[in-house]
Design an enzyme around this catalytic site. Structure first.
Site, PDB file in Angstrom:
ATOM      1  N   ARG A 100       2.226 -11.345   5.392  1.00  0.00           N
ATOM      2  CA  ARG A 100       3.424 -11.688   5.427  1.00  0.00           C
ATOM      3  C   ARG A 100       4.052 -11.015   6.698  1.00  0.00           C
ATOM      4  O   ARG A 100       5.310 -11.209   6.915  1.00  0.00           O
ATOM      5  CB  ARG A 100       4.099 -10.768   4.211  1.00  0.00           C
ATOM      6  CG  ARG A 100       3.811 -11.523   2.889  1.00  0.00           C
ATOM      7  CD  ARG A 100       4.418 -10.977   1.637  1.00  0.00           C
ATOM      8  NE  ARG A 100       5.887 -11.552   1.713  1.00  0.00           N
ATOM      9  CZ  ARG A 100       6.848 -10.904   0.718  1.00  0.00           C
ATOM     10  NH1 ARG A 100       6.213 -10.390  -0.345  1.00  0.00           N
ATOM     11  NH2 ARG A 100       7.918 -11.328   0.807  1.00  0.00           N
ATOM     12  N   PRO A 102       0.679  -1.305  -0.052  1.00  0.00           N
ATOM     13  CA  PRO A 102      -0.134   0.054   0.040  1.00  0.00           C
ATOM     14  C   PRO A 102       0.812   1.256  -0.134  1.00  0.00           C
ATOM     15  O   PRO A 102       1.612   1.404   0.989  1.00  0.00           O
ATOM     16  CB  PRO A 102      -0.806  -0.160   1.407  1.00  0.00           C
ATOM     17  CG  PRO A 102      -0.618  -1.454   1.816  1.00  0.00           C
ATOM     18  CD  PRO A 102       0.644  -1.953   1.122  1.00  0.00           C
ATOM     19  N   GLU A 103       0.669   2.007  -1.035  1.00  0.00           N
ATOM     20  CA  GLU A 103       1.354   3.350  -1.094  1.00  0.00           C
ATOM     21  C   GLU A 103       0.150   4.496  -0.887  1.00  0.00           C
ATOM     22  O   GLU A 103      -0.683   4.025  -0.452  1.00  0.00           O
ATOM     23  CB  GLU A 103       2.099   3.740  -2.583  1.00  0.00           C
ATOM     24  CG  GLU A 103       3.033   2.281  -2.930  1.00  0.00           C
ATOM     25  CD  GLU A 103       3.465   2.433  -4.182  1.00  0.00           C
ATOM     26  OE1 GLU A 103       3.645   3.393  -4.821  1.00  0.00           O
ATOM     27  OE2 GLU A 103       3.769   1.242  -4.762  1.00  0.00           O
ATOM     28  N   HIS A 163      -4.515 -15.150   8.942  1.00  0.00           N
ATOM     29  CA  HIS A 163      -3.893 -14.110   8.968  1.00  0.00           C
ATOM     30  C   HIS A 163      -4.375 -12.685   9.731  1.00  0.00           C
ATOM     31  O   HIS A 163      -3.895 -11.597   9.281  1.00  0.00           O
ATOM     32  CB  HIS A 163      -3.927 -13.750   7.340  1.00  0.00           C
ATOM     33  CG  HIS A 163      -3.439 -14.966   6.527  1.00  0.00           C
ATOM     34  ND1 HIS A 163      -2.009 -15.401   6.775  1.00  0.00           N
ATOM     35  CD2 HIS A 163      -3.828 -15.704   5.591  1.00  0.00           C
ATOM     36  CE1 HIS A 163      -1.750 -16.326   5.892  1.00  0.00           C
ATOM     37  NE2 HIS A 163      -2.859 -16.414   5.240  1.00  0.00           N
TER      38      HIS A 163
END
Ligand SMILES: [Zn+2]
Length: 273
Positions: A112, A2-3, A93
């Site tokens: 991750r 995410p940017e 997750h």
């Protein structure tokens, strides 16, 4: 990852859902994601705090809480903040749960686990790594053409310079590749060698691409979703990112890939100089 456009979209989608809600309790299933304080203090300090505002700084999302507390979230590679009207089942997750008084819930998911969360008072915000070193926000007045022209004088490869959060906040691998393609600049060019015209073009291209990406509610190439589990649309507009071997939309030369700063970098060898 995410940017800026993705974190901005998440912020706005969550604002509509969780502003002024009170956290009843937090549940931490994966301690390593909590960078500060220790789990018992985190749980104790967030209890009964009200969400007073949501802010974005670069790729950081900051939930301003009552009593001058801040929940700072960095989504890393695959972090998600998902809102639900009621308590939801979760999977392996899901690492942090925030339950609100009205039984709605915010889940932090991260496949991750490169994300990070901090719960700090106002005075301690500056100790969140990277947060106080952020350069100007590209879509705010502080990011002027004059500032950018000066920043480019540093002797750096242009891709590194744009990725460095100290120069400007919020860009990552996808948008830097897309911006450099649209500005017709080779990602390996030394920044100080860009002409005045190229600098100006690059500056306006940054504003343009970010503006379009926010309008499209971000880019979903891996698992990005906003706070309402909605995907973005900007992946349909990507010109080079992950298009290795496919013909350039301008000149039909196959898109190439090199590795810069450890990141796969996509560009057109003919259009970008
Ligand atoms: Zn081309």
């Amino acid at each position: 990852m995410p940017e800026l456009p993705e974190v901005e979209t998440i912020k706005e989608s969550l604002k509509a859902k969780i502003l002024f809600k009170k956290v009843k309790e937090a549940d931490i299933l994966c301690e390593k994601l909590i960078k500060y304080p220790e789990k018992p203090d985190f749980i104790k300090n967030i209890k009964d705090k009200k969400i007073k505002n949501l802010q974005r700084k670069g790729k950081f999302l900051i939930l301003k809480l009552s009593h001058n507390y801040n929940l700072v979230v960095h989504l890393g590679m695959t972090g998600q903040l998902l809102y639900f009207n009621s308590h939801q089942s979760f999977d392996k997750h899901t690492h942090v749960l925030f339950n609100f008084e009205d039984s709605s819930q915010l889940q932090y998911n991260d496949v991750r686990k490169f994300g990070a969360l901090w719960l700090v008072s106002d005075g301690w915000l500056r100790f969140v790594p990277g947060l106080s070193e952020l350069g100007p926000e590209p879509l705010k007045k502080e990011f002027s053409l004059e500032y950018f022209q000066k920043a480019l004088n540093k002797k750096s490869i242009i891709k590194y310079l744009l990725l460095n959060q100290k120069n400007l906040a919020g860009l990552g691998n996808i948008y830097v590749d897309e911006i450099l393609f649209r500005a017709e600049i080779h990602p390996r060019r030394p920044s100080s060698e860009l002409s005045d015209l190229e600098r100006e073009k690059l500056y306006y291209t940054i504003l343009e691409v970010l503006g379009e990406a926010i309008k499209a509610r971000g880019t979903s190439v891996v698992n990005y979703m906003d706070g309402n589990s909605q995907k973005g649309e900007f992946q349909r507009h990507l010109k080079v990112y992950k298009r290795l071997g496919n013909p350039c939309y301008n000149c039909e030369t196959p898109v190439e890939r090199i590795v810069l700063a450890g990141r796969g970098t996509y560009f057109c060898p003919k259009c970008q100089h």
